[in-house]
Scaffold this active site. Structure first.
Site, mmCIF file in Angstrom:
data_model
loop_
_atom_site.group_PDB
_atom_site.id
_atom_site.type_symbol
_atom_site.label_atom_id
_atom_site.label_comp_id
_atom_site.label_asym_id
_atom_site.label_seq_id
_atom_site.Cartn_x
_atom_site.Cartn_y
_atom_site.Cartn_z
ATOM 1 N N PRO A 258 0.796 -1.238 0.000
ATOM 2 C CA PRO A 258 0.000 0.000 0.000
ATOM 3 C C PRO A 258 0.826 1.283 0.000
ATOM 4 O O PRO A 258 0.863 2.035 0.980
ATOM 5 C CB PRO A 258 -0.816 -0.136 1.287
ATOM 6 C CG PRO A 258 0.064 -0.927 2.200
ATOM 7 C CD PRO A 258 0.804 -1.898 1.320
ATOM 8 N N CYS A 259 1.462 1.582 -1.136
ATOM 9 C CA CYS A 259 2.246 2.807 -1.240
ATOM 10 C C CYS A 259 1.376 4.053 -1.109
ATOM 11 O O CYS A 259 1.871 5.134 -0.781
ATOM 12 C CB CYS A 259 3.024 2.821 -2.547
ATOM 13 S SG CYS A 259 2.041 2.462 -4.013
ATOM 14 N N HIS A 260 0.059 3.911 -1.340
ATOM 15 C CA HIS A 260 -0.839 5.063 -1.222
ATOM 16 C C HIS A 260 -0.963 5.550 0.221
ATOM 17 O O HIS A 260 -1.441 6.657 0.459
ATOM 18 C CB HIS A 260 -2.226 4.705 -1.760
ATOM 19 C CG HIS A 260 -2.856 3.533 -1.075
ATOM 20 N ND1 HIS A 260 -2.571 2.224 -1.423
ATOM 21 C CD2 HIS A 260 -3.741 3.457 -0.052
ATOM 22 C CE1 HIS A 260 -3.255 1.406 -0.654
ATOM 23 N NE2 HIS A 260 -3.972 2.125 0.181
#
Length: 292
Positions: A258-260
């Protein structure tokens, strides 16, 4: 080989998931309207801007996010990232020490991941067979790629376009052989996008520092966020904030890693490889699902 449980999205009805592309397009237009009209816009204002009746607009949003449009509107505002840092900030040292238990759980999506050897990485994926396909997702059309050992690429194409996304993913492993074969990926994709339960194997193709950063990202619970500097501390390189930001941006497996959920200390969104509207939509969706 390591087993990591990452918080993900709540399970949705298959029909809702099948309509994910349509729902995301509605969300995308809603973000533009919220930006144009401001947070004081009423349900009627937003529905009119979408050329929908208020009742239909409310139904779509409630099915997609699990909360009313008015509530979701708060999560779509440009100040939401700053609010998340104040209310749902994750200290990764604690998260890494305690594992993935604790508050904020929607349900566990179990990710079994392994990394390509440094030698294989240096050869650019030579000898690898990568199968790929186009799939619907909660955030619009997606390209998914996988080796026989696990998913190695997920890209959202609504902002960048499919051709640019395909070129981007393929350029990471220029020596690989690519075969369009969506049927071979269907079971893993169904699990990854919440249609079915089960383990999702990932095959991470990156430099050792990048993989360390991606592992840290997998410890951020859904609906929560952290900062690039926090990740730098967690991976033992507190001064390498810029390098961490680059590694976050090079994450080839969007959403599952989950880079967001990585933000700037100031509360700014930072970048997102597949477009900031997608990042805002994912953060809003996760916040809404956590609340619901």
């Amino acid at each position: 080989m390591a087993a990591v449980a990452a918080r993900a999205w709540g399970k949705s009805e298959d029909k809702v998931m099948d309509e994910g592309g349509y729902h995301y397009e509605v969300m995308r237009r809603a973000i533009e309207l919220v930006d144009a009209k401001g947070p004081a816009a009423t349900l009627e204002d937003l529905a009119a801007g979408m050329d929908m009746s208020p009742a239909h607009f409310q139904r779509l949003f409630s099915r997609w996010a699990g909360v009313s449009p008015k509530r979701l509107q708060q999560y779509l505002t440009l100040g939401h990232a700053k609010a998340l840092l104040g209310e749902r900030f994750t200290t990764l040292d604690t998260a890494l020490a305690t594992g993935l238990s604790g508050g904020g759980r929607l349900h566990d999506l179990f990710l079994r991941w392994e990394a390509m050897s440094p030698g294989d990485y240096a050869r650019g994926g030579e000898g690898l067979v990568i199968r790929w396909g186009r799939f619907d997702s909660p955030f619009g059309p997606a390209l998914v790629m996988a080796t026989d050992r696990g998913i190695c690429g997920v890209a959202f194409t609504s902002e960048t376009g499919e051709a640019a996304a395909m070129e981007d993913l393929c350029s990471r492993w220029p020596g690989a052989e690519y075969i369009e074969d969506p049927d071979a990926l269907e079971e893993w994709v169904a699990r990854a996008f919440g249609r079915t339960e089960g383990e999702v194997p990932l095959f991470l193709i990156g430099a050792p520092f990048q993989i360390k950063v991606w592992e840290a990202l997998m410890h951020i619970p859904s609906g929560h966020v952290t900062t690039y500097s926090e990740i730098a501390h967690a991976v033992g390189h507190p001064k390498a904030v810029r390098a961490v930001g680059t590694a976050v941006g090079r994450n080839p497996v969007s959403l599952l890693i989950p880079c967001h959920r990585a933000l700037r200390k100031s509360g700014g969104l930072g970048g997102y490889h597949w477009g900031l509207p997608v990042k805002r939509a994912i953060l809003a969706w996760e916040s809404a699902r956590l609340e619901a």
